[in-house]
Design a protein around this motif. Sequence first.
Motif, PDB file in Angstrom:
ATOM      1  N   PRO A   7     100.331  58.093  33.773  1.00  0.00           N
ATOM      2  CA  PRO A   7      99.051  57.760  34.413  1.00  0.00           C
ATOM      3  C   PRO A   7      98.363  56.521  33.843  1.00  0.00           C
ATOM      4  CG  PRO A   7      98.924  59.901  33.307  1.00  0.00           C
ATOM      5  CD  PRO A   7     100.334  59.437  33.218  1.00  0.00           C
ATOM      6  N   THR A   8      98.564  56.216  32.574  1.00  0.00           N
ATOM      7  CA  THR A   8      97.925  55.035  31.995  1.00  0.00           C
ATOM      8  C   THR A   8      98.458  53.766  32.633  1.00  0.00           C
ATOM      9  OG1 THR A   8      97.745  56.223  29.896  1.00  0.00           O
ATOM     10  CG2 THR A   8      97.408  53.851  29.845  1.00  0.00           C
ATOM     11  N   TYR A   9      99.770  53.714  32.842  1.00  0.00           N
ATOM     12  CA  TYR A   9     100.366  52.536  33.469  1.00  0.00           C
ATOM     13  C   TYR A   9      99.969  52.424  34.938  1.00  0.00           C
ATOM     14  CZ  TYR A   9     103.264  52.505  29.292  1.00  0.00           C
ATOM     15  OH  TYR A   9     103.700  52.489  27.995  1.00  0.00           O
ATOM     16  N   VAL A  10      99.917  53.570  35.592  1.00  0.00           N
ATOM     17  CA  VAL A  10      99.503  53.578  37.000  1.00  0.00           C
ATOM     18  C   VAL A  10      98.060  53.098  37.122  1.00  0.00           C
ATOM     19  CG1 VAL A  10      99.112  55.023  39.026  1.00  0.00           C
ATOM     20  CG2 VAL A  10     101.106  55.431  37.608  1.00  0.00           C
ATOM     21  N   LEU A  11      97.201  53.570  36.226  1.00  0.00           N
ATOM     22  CA  LEU A  11      95.792  53.174  36.251  1.00  0.00           C
ATOM     23  C   LEU A  11      95.637  51.681  35.990  1.00  0.00           C
ATOM     24  CD1 LEU A  11      92.914  54.190  36.562  1.00  0.00           C
ATOM     25  CD2 LEU A  11      92.866  54.609  34.116  1.00  0.00           C
ATOM     26  N   ARG A  12      96.436  51.152  35.080  1.00  0.00           N
ATOM     27  CA  ARG A  12      96.387  49.718  34.786  1.00  0.00           C
ATOM     28  C   ARG A  12      96.786  48.896  36.018  1.00  0.00           C
ATOM     29  NH1 ARG A  12      99.819  48.112  29.840  1.00  0.00           N
ATOM     30  NH2 ARG A  12      98.454  49.656  28.910  1.00  0.00           N
ATOM     31  N   MET A  13      97.849  49.326  36.701  1.00  0.00           N
ATOM     32  CA  MET A  13      98.274  48.629  37.920  1.00  0.00           C
ATOM     33  C   MET A  13      97.208  48.734  39.009  1.00  0.00           C
ATOM     34  SD  MET A  13     102.309  49.601  38.235  1.00  0.00           S
ATOM     35  CE  MET A  13     102.583  48.658  39.719  1.00  0.00           C
ATOM     36  N   LEU A  14      96.604  49.904  39.123  1.00  0.00           N
ATOM     37  CA  LEU A  14      95.573  50.133  40.132  1.00  0.00           C
ATOM     38  C   LEU A  14      94.353  49.249  39.881  1.00  0.00           C
ATOM     39  CD1 LEU A  14      94.681  51.827  42.563  1.00  0.00           C
ATOM     40  CD2 LEU A  14      93.844  53.535  40.963  1.00  0.00           C
ATOM     41  N   GLN A  15      93.943  49.136  38.633  1.00  0.00           N
ATOM     42  CA  GLN A  15      92.786  48.301  38.306  1.00  0.00           C
ATOM     43  C   GLN A  15      93.055  46.821  38.580  1.00  0.00           C
ATOM     44  OE1 GLN A  15      92.128  49.550  34.289  1.00  0.00           O
ATOM     45  NE2 GLN A  15      90.633  51.124  34.872  1.00  0.00           N
ATOM     46  N   SER A  16      94.278  46.376  38.336  1.00  0.00           N
ATOM     47  CA  SER A  16      94.592  44.972  38.627  1.00  0.00           C
ATOM     48  C   SER A  16      94.560  44.711  40.131  1.00  0.00           C
ATOM     49  CB  SER A  16      95.949  44.592  38.050  1.00  0.00           C
ATOM     50  OG  SER A  16      97.000  45.159  38.795  1.00  0.00           O
ATOM     51  N   ARG A  17      95.016  45.687  40.941  1.00  0.00           N
ATOM     52  CA  ARG A  17      94.965  45.525  42.405  1.00  0.00           C
ATOM     53  C   ARG A  17      93.524  45.546  42.908  1.00  0.00           C
ATOM     54  NH1 ARG A  17      99.678  45.837  40.792  1.00  0.00           N
ATOM     55  NH2 ARG A  17     101.507  45.859  42.114  1.00  0.00           N
ATOM     56  N   LEU A  18      92.697  46.375  42.292  1.00  0.00           N
ATOM     57  CA  LEU A  18      91.295  46.457  42.716  1.00  0.00           C
ATOM     58  C   LEU A  18      90.543  45.154  42.427  1.00  0.00           C
ATOM     59  CD1 LEU A  18      90.417  50.100  41.663  1.00  0.00           C
ATOM     60  CD2 LEU A  18      90.579  49.202  43.990  1.00  0.00           C
ATOM     61  N   LYS A  19      90.933  44.446  41.364  1.00  0.00           N
ATOM     62  CA  LYS A  19      90.300  43.159  41.066  1.00  0.00           C
ATOM     63  C   LYS A  19      90.642  42.120  42.124  1.00  0.00           C
ATOM     64  CE  LYS A  19      90.115  43.674  36.067  1.00  0.00           C
ATOM     65  NZ  LYS A  19      90.672  43.232  34.784  1.00  0.00           N
ATOM     66  N   LYS A  20      91.837  42.222  42.711  1.00  0.00           N
ATOM     67  CA  LYS A  20      92.269  41.267  43.728  1.00  0.00           C
ATOM     68  C   LYS A  20      91.692  41.561  45.106  1.00  0.00           C
ATOM     69  CE  LYS A  20      96.804  40.638  41.621  1.00  0.00           C
ATOM     70  NZ  LYS A  20      98.251  40.842  41.841  1.00  0.00           N
ATOM     71  N   LEU A  21      90.954  42.650  45.244  1.00  0.00           N
ATOM     72  CA  LEU A  21      90.476  43.103  46.547  1.00  0.00           C
ATOM     73  C   LEU A  21      89.372  42.227  47.128  1.00  0.00           C
ATOM     74  CD1 LEU A  21      91.198  45.330  48.491  1.00  0.00           C
ATOM     75  CD2 LEU A  21      89.464  46.750  47.457  1.00  0.00           C
ATOM     76  N   ALA A  22      88.703  41.445  46.322  1.00  0.00           N
ATOM     77  CA  ALA A  22      87.618  40.595  46.831  1.00  0.00           C
ATOM     78  C   ALA A  22      88.195  39.530  47.767  1.00  0.00           C
ATOM     79  CB  ALA A  22      86.886  39.931  45.678  1.00  0.00           C
ATOM     80  N   ALA A  23      87.572  39.393  48.933  1.00  0.00           N
ATOM     81  CA  ALA A  23      88.037  38.423  49.928  1.00  0.00           C
ATOM     82  C   ALA A  23      87.569  37.025  49.545  1.00  0.00           C
ATOM     83  CB  ALA A  23      87.510  38.788  51.299  1.00  0.00           C
ATOM     84  N   SER A  24      88.473  36.078  49.635  1.00  0.00           N
ATOM     85  CA  SER A  24      88.135  34.699  49.285  1.00  0.00           C
ATOM     86  C   SER A  24      87.690  33.885  50.495  1.00  0.00           C
ATOM     87  CB  SER A  24      89.341  34.030  48.628  1.00  0.00           C
ATOM     88  OG  SER A  24      90.434  34.040  49.512  1.00  0.00           O
ATOM     89  N   SER A  25      87.913  34.415  51.694  1.00  0.00           N
ATOM     90  CA  SER A  25      87.509  33.743  52.927  1.00  0.00           C
ATOM     91  C   SER A  25      87.169  34.819  53.953  1.00  0.00           C
ATOM     92  CB  SER A  25      88.636  32.840  53.435  1.00  0.00           C
ATOM     93  OG  SER A  25      89.722  33.619  53.877  1.00  0.00           O
ATOM     94  N   PRO A  26      86.660  34.425  55.112  1.00  0.00           N
ATOM     95  CA  PRO A  26      86.416  35.433  56.154  1.00  0.00           C
ATOM     96  C   PRO A  26      87.719  36.146  56.526  1.00  0.00           C
ATOM     97  CG  PRO A  26      85.317  33.402  56.715  1.00  0.00           C
ATOM     98  CD  PRO A  26      86.158  33.113  55.504  1.00  0.00           C
ATOM     99  N   VAL A  27      87.580  37.372  56.976  1.00  0.00           N
ATOM    100  CA  VAL A  27      88.743  38.191  57.323  1.00  0.00           C
ATOM    101  C   VAL A  27      88.729  38.421  58.827  1.00  0.00           C
ATOM    102  CG1 VAL A  27      89.868  40.403  56.951  1.00  0.00           C
ATOM    103  CG2 VAL A  27      88.644  39.317  55.084  1.00  0.00           C
ATOM    104  N   LEU A  28      89.865  38.195  59.449  1.00  0.00           N
ATOM    105  CA  LEU A  28      89.957  38.316  60.898  1.00  0.00           C
ATOM    106  C   LEU A  28      91.114  39.243  61.237  1.00  0.00           C
ATOM    107  CD1 LEU A  28      88.574  37.234  63.408  1.00  0.00           C
ATOM    108  CD2 LEU A  28      90.109  35.300  63.353  1.00  0.00           C
ATOM    109  N   ALA A  29      90.789  40.418  61.804  1.00  0.00           N
ATOM    110  CA  ALA A  29      91.815  41.392  62.189  1.00  0.00           C
ATOM    111  C   ALA A  29      92.101  41.206  63.674  1.00  0.00           C
ATOM    112  CB  ALA A  29      91.336  42.806  61.904  1.00  0.00           C
ATOM    113  N   ALA A  30      93.046  40.335  63.974  1.00  0.00           N
ATOM    114  CA  ALA A  30      93.388  40.038  65.359  1.00  0.00           C
ATOM    115  C   ALA A  30      94.824  39.558  65.438  1.00  0.00           C
ATOM    116  CB  ALA A  30      92.445  38.969  65.912  1.00  0.00           C
ATOM    117  N   THR A  31      95.304  39.430  66.669  1.00  0.00           N
ATOM    118  CA  THR A  31      96.640  38.901  66.910  1.00  0.00           C
ATOM    119  C   THR A  31      96.508  37.521  67.515  1.00  0.00           C
ATOM    120  OG1 THR A  31      97.438  41.130  67.323  1.00  0.00           O
ATOM    121  CG2 THR A  31      98.827  39.328  68.071  1.00  0.00           C
ATOM    122  N   PHE A  32      97.243  36.565  66.954  1.00  0.00           N
ATOM    123  CA  PHE A  32      97.194  35.188  67.418  1.00  0.00           C
ATOM    124  C   PHE A  32      98.273  34.981  68.468  1.00  0.00           C
ATOM    125  CE2 PHE A  32      98.550  30.757  67.057  1.00  0.00           C
ATOM    126  CZ  PHE A  32      97.342  30.125  67.288  1.00  0.00           C
ATOM    127  N   GLY A  33      97.929  34.292  69.541  1.00  0.00           N
ATOM    128  CA  GLY A  33      98.905  34.031  70.588  1.00  0.00           C
ATOM    129  C   GLY A  33      98.677  32.690  71.246  1.00  0.00           C
TER     130      GLY A  33
END
Length: 118
Positions: A7-33
């Motif tokens: 669990p310690t290693y899993v928690l460490r990996m989880l915390q690193s992913r949570l730090k990357k969760l902040a969006a650096s630009s606007p987020v667009l959930a769409a399909t481009f065509g």
Amino acid sequence: MRIPSHPTYVLRMLQSRLKKLAASSPVLAATFGTYTHRCGRPECRCHHGGPLHTGQHLTFKENGKTRSVYVPKDLLPEVRTWLAEHKRLKALLHEIHQLSVALLRARARLLKLKAGRP
């Protein structure tokens, strides 16, 4: 992605992913065509057998209905980065989900071991 069993290693990996969760630009959930069309000018090349005009649009769901929005050529690079940001966040959320489930299982396993149950 390889998930560790402790669990310690899993928690460490989880915390690193949570730090990357902040969006650096606007987020667009769409399909481009892209699509081709004829314009409204009768003297244009597209009305006389020439190549048709191309356009770009985004398709997404809004209140249960499919909607499309035209994307001007000047905004294409910017819109593509917004779509890429959504894709990155979606993959990151999937990893966070997997790590959270693994953390739950690992902690439950440790509690059983501490209680003396194999």
